[in-house]
Structure formats: C-alpha cells, structure tokens
Write a protein that holds these residues in place. Structure first.
Motif, mmCIF file in Angstrom:
data_model
loop_
_atom_site.group_PDB
_atom_site.id
_atom_site.type_symbol
_atom_site.label_atom_id
_atom_site.label_comp_id
_atom_site.label_asym_id
_atom_site.label_seq_id
_atom_site.Cartn_x
_atom_site.Cartn_y
_atom_site.Cartn_z
ATOM 1 N N ARG A 1 0.857 -1.184 0.000
ATOM 2 C CA ARG A 1 0.000 0.000 0.000
ATOM 3 C C ARG A 1 0.895 1.236 0.000
ATOM 4 N NH1 ARG A 1 0.174 -2.490 4.695
ATOM 5 N NH2 ARG A 1 -1.584 -3.813 4.115
ATOM 6 N N PRO A 2 0.401 2.367 -0.488
ATOM 7 C CA PRO A 2 1.238 3.574 -0.519
ATOM 8 C C PRO A 2 1.690 3.991 0.873
ATOM 9 C CG PRO A 2 -0.738 3.857 -1.841
ATOM 10 C CD PRO A 2 -0.927 2.589 -1.060
ATOM 11 N N VAL A 3 2.902 4.507 0.955
ATOM 12 C CA VAL A 3 3.413 4.980 2.235
ATOM 13 C C VAL A 3 2.711 6.275 2.612
ATOM 14 C CG1 VAL A 3 5.312 6.233 1.131
ATOM 15 C CG2 VAL A 3 5.532 5.538 3.508
ATOM 16 N N PRO A 4 2.266 6.427 3.876
ATOM 17 C CA PRO A 4 1.540 7.652 4.250
ATOM 18 C C PRO A 4 2.427 8.889 4.305
ATOM 19 C CG PRO A 4 1.854 6.226 6.162
ATOM 20 C CD PRO A 4 2.300 5.452 4.969
ATOM 21 N N GLN A 5 3.707 8.719 4.632
ATOM 22 C CA GLN A 5 4.631 9.847 4.698
ATOM 23 C C GLN A 5 5.853 9.528 3.854
ATOM 24 O OE1 GLN A 5 5.211 10.176 8.988
ATOM 25 N NE2 GLN A 5 4.123 12.124 8.968
#
Length: 475
Positions: free
Chosen positions: A90-94
């Motif tokens: 999943r995409p990294v949040p930061q």
C-alpha cells in the motif's frame, strides 16, 4: 601551427566542450529540478583524459550536493528501501521517514563532517533492515533494524582499488591450488594471503571440490567487499545505487528500470528513468576521486613528542595487527563499472566500453608514498577484513540483533582509522564520544589489544590518543 600549440588548443576545446556539457546538464538557477539533463554514459567511455575526468567529477559533485526534489523523482510511494526492487502493499503515508527512509534530501546531508564527503554526527544515523521487504517499521529497537553511523568517503577510490587487487590475488591462489591438485592427484591446502593480510585457508581436491570451511574474514567467493560497516558492499557503484533509492527515493535505471522490473516507473511516483547510468558514473567518479585523509605533524612540541611515542605504543600493543598503517596498491587506474559488480548494478559485460580513469592525474596522488617496488602505500590504517569484535565480557560493539548478508552479528569490517580525529563520534552507532571509550569496548579479535591498552599507564594511554589525533581530514 606548432605541435605544442595544437595540443594546447585541443585541450582548450575539450575544456570548453566539457564546460558546455555541464552547463547544459545542470538546470537553471530558478528550475526546481536539481538533476537536470542527465549525463549520457556513452559520453564518458574508454580511457578518460584529464579534462574529461574533471568534467565527470564536477558533475558528480553537483549531484552529491544537490538537494533532490519530487521533480527529480524523490519519493517511492509504492517501493520499499530494499536493495532488490520490492513493491509495497500500500502507498506509504509519509514520504520522509527517518527509520526506513526516505531520510535525506542530499548525499551531503549526512556526509558532511568536517567537509562534504566526510562523516556524520549521531543525528545522521541510518537504519538498515536485513529483511528489506518490509519498510513499515517504526521503532529503533535493534530487533527491527540495525542502526549505523555515517562513514566518510574520503579515499574511497583507493579502498576499492585495494579490494579489487586483493580479490584477484585470493582468487588466483584458489585457481592455482585447483590446478596443482588436479595435476598431482593430491589435496592442496593453501594459506590465503594478500598484501600481508591473512584470510584463512582452503583445501582443493583433485576432483575440483574446494573445502571453504577455513576461510576467515571474507565471503566464500573470495571477493573483498570493502564498503559498509559489515563489509558487504563490493563497489562504490553498488553503494551509490543502493543509497539513492534508500535515502532519497531516487531510483537508478540500471536496477529499477525495464530490464529488471519491466517498468519505467517502478516506484509509481510519476517520474520515469530517474537516474541514468551516466549520472551514477558521475557520482562514482566524484567519490573515487576524493583525496584520502592525512596524518599531520603537530605544531606543538609536546603533542609531536607524545604522538611519536603513541605510534610506537599503537604497534607494540597490537592495534596495528588489524589497523595496518598502509597497504600497497599496484595501480591507480579505476575502471567503472568494476570487475566485481553484480546483477542490478551496471556490469562491464553490459556495455561496449566503460570508463577508465587514472587517479594519478589528481593532485593529491603525488603526495602518497611508494614502496621500493613502486607500489602506492595507501595509509588507511585498516586491513579490509572482517573480524569478530565482541565477546561475552566486552559486547558493546556487537549490539546488533539482525544479521546482514549472512555475516554474523558480532563480526564487522575493520574500521579504517585514517581521518578518525575528524570523524567523532565513534562506534557502529556513533554513540561513543571519545577514542578512549571506543578502544575500551573492543572485544573478540580486538580484546588482547584492548586489555593491553587498559593495562598501560595514564601517560602511555594519552600518548596513544595523541597519535590517533594526528589522523585527520583536511580541507
């Protein structure tokens, strides 16, 4: 026109062309890209002239000090920091995260003390996860990652050249043992020694089987990998490609491009072909050309007298058994790509003509001493060998819980001491503030020298520190 004038005119034209190429590559002052037009690998192939080498180094310095932006390709939302290209679930949040990275804008953000290309304070520590496939850890607990202090890259080209020659020596000894075993029909045991450093032994059987159980301080392929604190990175090129992705989210085409991943934008950040082979070569050239640290002669009479005495003590108590003052280097010619680069790093067989440049063209090369055979004496104060550096009683330097590349947790590459007076703090984590402290925590192979150091009188210990304080990085 006289021949000499033709030569001067030709050199001037080359310099102008190189300058024009650099001006074209580097973006305008108001452009928010820092990489700009990428360097073509084909422009720097074959044997480089003095002018071509200087142009490549200048480009490398621009890239080493550049603060990369999202327009350059900073960010890897769907890729981890893994050396092997690995997708996230999943995409990294930061985008920026101090633990798994990205953790810096520029190479020089960490390699800056006391000069660009130098070491880093504790604040620049990086976190290396052996698993590499899971970047979503948020703890500095050593069960999740190994915390490492930043090493300097001064003299890095000399280190890699030494490693290449030592690798060739060791592998030639293995080949010779196999030839003798086959011709005699008897097992042949060989002590592996190169440049005065012993790496255990092998036994070659007549049927071609080699007993590798006696090898010490090097991988079983006998390749000296001189970079990283565990001695697991074989070349500046491999180190550069790893670091660009890990620290900056800048992905080199030679590893993350279509050949190995089938994609132009593996990390899915919207920027394709972020770092081409030519610019990786420029970064390698800049690092390979860094002048080595030096040993100063103190101005103060007392310091000079104490350091001379300390040098003798350094040898007498056994520090020089591993921290060898100098190793001989036969050739200053640096080939990029090199002879031991592996898959995922551009290799010599993958291009028609790699770059070859002579470090002897650089001003600092003239300052290096030579032995009676003409070999350059590289004053690294190291041996390019791994050693066990912790034991049950003295374990501070064996504080990592994760293995790396099948190297035991308490085994590390001998740290080169050149420049040590300019690169505090000390230890693998940079958590030791004085030379006295780091000497006292040597266990394992360094235990006997450490015990002798502790047994010295205060004056002798001070003299040894006075000697180490002469090993500096100068502007």
């Amino acid at each position: 026109m006289p021949y000499r004038v033709l030569l001067v005119a030709g050199a001037a034209v080359l310099a102008l062309l190189a300058g024009a190429a650099l001006a074209e590559n580097n973006p305008s002052p108001w452009d928010e890209r820092t990489i700009g037009e990428q360097t073509r690998q084909a422009d720097y192939s074959g044997r480089l002239s003095d002018e071509e080498l200087k142009a490549l180094i200048e480009r490398g310095e621009h890239l080493f000090t550049a603060k990369f932006t999202t327009m350059d390709g900073v960010g890897r939302p769907m890729a981890t920091q893994a050396i092997i290209p690995t997708k996230r679930k999943r995409p990294v949040p930061q985008a920026f995260q101090r633990l798994p990275g990205m953790d810096s804008n520029a190479c020089s953000s960490c390699h800056n003390d006391p000069i660009v290309g130098g070491a880093g304070d504790f604040v620049t520590n990086v976190f290396v996860s052996e698993g590499f496939t899971n970047a979503d850890f948020d703890s500095t607990d050593p069960q999740f990652s190994n915390e490492r202090n930043t090493n300097h890259v001064l003299g890095a080209g000399l280190i890699e050249l030494l490693a290449r020659e030592m690798t060739a020596d060791l592998q030639a000894q293995r080949t010779e043992a196999l030839v003798r075993a086959r011709s005699t029909g008897e097992p042949q045991t060989v002590r592996l020694t190169t440049k005065g450093v012993e790496f255990g032994k092998i036994t070659a059987e007549p049927d071609g089987i080699v007993d590798l159980s006696g090898i010490d301080g090097v991988d079983t392929d006998l390749v000296i990998r001189p970079f990283s604190q565990k001695g697991v990175i074989g070349s500046l090129r491999q180190f550069t490609v790893n670091a660009l992705n890990h620290h900056h989210g800048i992905q080199a085409v030679e590893r993350f491009g279509p050949r190995w991943t089938g994609q132009d934008d593996f990390d899915e950040d919207g920027i394709a072909a972020e770092m081409g082979a030519g610019d990786v070569s420029a970064l390698v050239a800049w690092q390979a050309s860094r002048p080595p640290p030096t040993q100063i002669t103190p101005d103060q009479t007392q310091w000079q007298r104490m350091s001379e005495r300390g040098s003798t003590i350094f040898e007498d108590i056994g520090c020089s058994d591993c921290h060898r003052p100098a190793l001989p280097l036969n050739s200053l010619e640096f080939a990029d790509p090199g002879p031991v680069d592996g898959a995922g790093t551009l290799r010599q067989t993958e291009i028609a003509d790699g770059a070859v440049y002579d470090l002897a063209l650089l001003d600092w090369a003239e300052t290096l001493p030579r032995d009676e055979s003409g070999a350059v004496l590289v004053p690294l104060f190291g041996d390019l060998k791994r050693h066990k550096i912790a034991d049950q009683q003295v374990s501070a330097l064996g504080n990592e819980l994760l293995g790396q590349r099948f190297v035991d947790r308490d085994v590390f590459m001998t740290g080169e001491l050149w420049g040590i007076a300019s690169t505090d703090p000390y230890g693998h984590r940079g958590d030791l503030t004085t030379l006295d402290e780091v000497i006292r925590v040597h266990g394992g192979a360094g235990r006997a020298a450490r015990d002798r150091y502790i047994a010295l009188g205060d004056d002798d210990r001070e003299a040894l520190i006075a000697f180490l304080k002469t090993l500096v990085i100068t502007p």
